[in-house]
Design an enzyme around this catalytic site. Structure first.
Site, mmCIF file in Angstrom:
data_model
loop_
_atom_site.group_PDB
_atom_site.id
_atom_site.type_symbol
_atom_site.label_atom_id
_atom_site.label_comp_id
_atom_site.label_asym_id
_atom_site.label_seq_id
_atom_site.Cartn_x
_atom_site.Cartn_y
_atom_site.Cartn_z
ATOM 1 N N THR A 1 14.873 -42.098 -16.111
ATOM 2 C CA THR A 1 15.369 -41.730 -14.778
ATOM 3 C C THR A 1 16.827 -41.300 -14.917
ATOM 4 O O THR A 1 17.662 -42.093 -15.344
ATOM 5 C CB THR A 1 15.262 -42.949 -13.831
ATOM 6 O OG1 THR A 1 13.901 -43.367 -13.820
ATOM 7 C CG2 THR A 1 15.710 -42.605 -12.425
ATOM 8 N N CYS B 1 15.117 -51.113 -11.750
ATOM 9 C CA CYS B 1 14.971 -49.734 -11.252
ATOM 10 C C CYS B 1 15.537 -49.530 -9.853
ATOM 11 O O CYS B 1 16.525 -48.814 -9.694
ATOM 12 C CB CYS B 1 13.507 -49.340 -11.298
ATOM 13 S SG CYS B 1 12.825 -49.497 -12.951
HETATM 14 C C1 UGA Z 1 9.657 -49.469 -9.205
HETATM 15 C C2 UGA Z 1 8.764 -48.411 -8.543
HETATM 16 O O1 UGA Z 1 7.849 -49.051 -7.655
HETATM 17 C C3 UGA Z 1 7.976 -47.614 -9.602
HETATM 18 O O2 UGA Z 1 7.224 -46.596 -8.980
HETATM 19 C C4 UGA Z 1 8.973 -46.990 -10.574
HETATM 20 O O3 UGA Z 1 8.312 -46.287 -11.600
HETATM 21 C C5 UGA Z 1 9.814 -48.092 -11.201
HETATM 22 O O4 UGA Z 1 10.501 -48.814 -10.161
HETATM 23 C C6 UGA Z 1 10.797 -47.453 -12.129
HETATM 24 O O5 UGA Z 1 11.679 -46.729 -11.639
HETATM 25 O O6 UGA Z 1 10.647 -47.562 -13.345
HETATM 26 P P1 UGA Z 1 9.193 -51.895 -10.244
HETATM 27 O O7 UGA Z 1 10.690 -52.032 -10.262
HETATM 28 O O8 UGA Z 1 8.413 -52.254 -11.464
HETATM 29 O O9 UGA Z 1 8.783 -50.375 -9.872
HETATM 30 O O10 UGA Z 1 8.629 -52.847 -9.091
HETATM 31 P P2 UGA Z 1 8.252 -52.692 -7.538
HETATM 32 O O11 UGA Z 1 6.839 -53.040 -7.379
HETATM 33 O O12 UGA Z 1 8.723 -51.401 -7.003
HETATM 34 O O13 UGA Z 1 9.129 -53.864 -6.905
HETATM 35 C C7 UGA Z 1 10.542 -53.786 -6.902
HETATM 36 C C8 UGA Z 1 11.133 -54.939 -6.126
HETATM 37 O O14 UGA Z 1 10.831 -54.808 -4.749
HETATM 38 C C9 UGA Z 1 10.608 -56.320 -6.530
HETATM 39 O O15 UGA Z 1 11.702 -57.211 -6.579
HETATM 40 C C10 UGA Z 1 9.656 -56.691 -5.408
HETATM 41 O O16 UGA Z 1 9.550 -58.074 -5.227
HETATM 42 C C11 UGA Z 1 10.315 -56.018 -4.216
HETATM 43 N N1 UGA Z 1 9.388 -55.695 -3.104
HETATM 44 C C12 UGA Z 1 8.383 -54.807 -3.289
HETATM 45 C C13 UGA Z 1 9.590 -56.268 -1.866
HETATM 46 O O17 UGA Z 1 10.520 -57.070 -1.670
HETATM 47 N N2 UGA Z 1 8.754 -55.932 -0.842
HETATM 48 C C14 UGA Z 1 7.725 -55.055 -0.997
HETATM 49 O O18 UGA Z 1 7.014 -54.788 -0.009
HETATM 50 C C15 UGA Z 1 7.543 -54.487 -2.248
#
Ligand code: UGA
Length: 437
Positions: A122, A262
């Protein structure tokens, strides 16, 4: 196809394994010797469901090998994927692209003919163009550069790589797009669309997607702040607005907010790059997204103080320290941050996590490690659930209540069955929920 994958972190290892699973001959390049040693002995250096088994499988087929540096064999790969990290720069919001440039320059010095380099890291919009110029100068011929951002999530990384919603490719050269079509053929044959875009758009798609996701989470958490003072319930509210298909239910889970390697650094990097481009005002709302997110952590600390008074010597158990379940990644973890803040205020903090205690290593000795939930809970005056691992959701509140000194729990992810916990005599506080008893 012979494929090089440079940089073997979460993204690189997953991509290397995925490409090998598709039948390509993959050479993974990693300069960190410790990591390389682990990978060469068949061990994934971090926890990612299914990846360890897949790595062993593809290594057996001979499709995947690892090395520290480029050699003539790796230099001749038909595609070289750049998968190195772009962390937040120390002391600024900008993304640190030095690893990307270092890896690209190293590669440019060894390639000797027609070469296609595909960036997956990224990066700030505009990076690929600078990188193309620098590589071509060093190589002495026009290196073909394409950008192919990755959208995988930790916890479901391999599945996301093999069954993505879309494949985005930005390129100045149609030959690169065709080679990538060939490389991803089995995925495309399954119906995944490939979007061939210009390079700045492809670079932007990634940060725009992560910014949107972060904004969605902070939106619901901002509503949670309002719900808290208005006596409303954020979980019910999220469900109600999510039923509108234009809004959608996903990424509306309220709680202690987003973390990881990320979303936080990507919105900050975007703010920084937009300012450089003279359009800072266009994405200034991301500053707010970041602030709302960090305020949720403050709120947990505030609630702990409200409930326990002075935190000096108070025993607190934090359930979950990884930034999300099914991951052992501690980067910018909201719950770890809360644990450290409670500890800094004098509390005796124990932390439990099904997978991430190992990632702590010997850092933060002030946090006591609890190997089992039960031992961690002994005499606890407050439990804080910071990461929604499935084992926490299935805790029986009745028997759990016998272990603690005080039946007080803050559900930082809004996942516990409120009625069941309350029926077992617990005082349960859920962020943004009208469930206080
Ligand atoms: C995120 C993106 O979702 C991916 O599409 C992207 O490829 C990735 O970053 C990256 O740039 O490499 P990731 O960081 O693995 O993926 O995890 P997420 O599922 O996005 O969760 C991120 C954070 O948001 C976590 O701390 C999670 O607990 C929080 N979250 C997620 C919430 O607090 N509420 C939600 O409804 C969803």
């Amino acid at each position: 196809m012979k494929i090089g994958v440079i940089g073997l972190g979460y993204l690189g290892v997953t991509h290397a394994v995925a490409m090998a699973k598709l039948g390509h001959e993959v050479i993974g390049i990693e300069s960190d010797r410790e990591k390389l040693k682990l990978l060469s002995s068949g061990k994934v250096p971090f926890f990612e469901p299914g990846l360890q088994e897949a790595l062993i499988d593809v290594t057996k087929t001979g499709n995947l090998s690892f090395q520290e540096k480029h050699d003539r064999n790796s230099a001749s790969c038909q595609l070289h994927f750049l998968c190195v990290g772009t962390p937040q720069e120390i002391g600024s919001y900008a993304a640190d692209t030095s690893h990307v440039f270092a890896a690209a320059e190293e590669l440019a010095r060894v390639v000797s003919e027609y070469t296609i380099v595909v960036g997956k890291s990224t990066v700030p919009v505009g990076t690929a163009e600078v990188l193309r110029g620098r590589m071509s100068e060093l190589a002495g011929f026009n290196v073909i550069v394409a950008w192919n951002p990755e959208f995988l999530r930790e916890g479901t990384a391999l599945e996301d790589s093999l069954n993505p919603d879309r494949i985005v490719v930005g390129s100045w050269d149609s030959a690169a797009v065709e080679k990538l079509r060939e490389a991803y053929k089995p995925i495309l044959d399954n119906g995944t669309p490939l979007l061939a875009l210009d390079v700045p758009t492809a670079e932007l798609v990634k940060v725009a997607a992560n910014s949107f996701l972060a904004t969605k989470i902070s939106f619901i958490n901002a509503m949670a702040e309002v719900a808290e003072v208005a006596g409303a319930d954020i979980v019910d509210l999220a469900e109600a607005i999510g039923m509108d298909e234009r809004i959608g239910k996903k990424f509306l889970r309220s709680g202690v907010g987003f973390g990881g390697g990320c979303l936080p650094k990507d919105i900050r990097g975007f703010l920084s790059r937009a300012e450089e481009l003279g359009v800072g005002a266009a994405v200034d709302f991301l500053r707010n997204v970041d602030e709302v997110n960090l305020r949720r952590r403050d709120r947990v600390v505030e609630l702990a103080q409200q409930e326990l008074g002075d935190l000096q010597g108070k025993k607190i158990l934090v359930l979950g320290i990884s930034f999300k379940p099914d991951s052992d990644d501690l980067r910018d973890s909201p719950s770890l941050d809360v644990a450290l803040r409670l500890s800094a205020l004098g509390a005796k903090v124990r932390v439990h996590d099904p997978m991430a205690l190992g990632s702590l290593g010997d850092r933060y000795p002030e946090l006591e490690r609890a190997k089992e939930i039960e031992t961690g809970a002994k005499d606890a005056e407050l439990i804080f659930l910071g990461t929604e691992w499935s084992e926490y959701k299935s805790i029986d509140p009745a028997s759990f209540g016998d272990l603690v000194a005080n039946k007080l729990i803050i559900d930082g992810r809004n996942v516990l069955d409120v009625a069941a916990w309350q029926a077992a005599g617990w005082r349960l506080i859920a962020l943004g929920r009208n469930v206080h008893n």
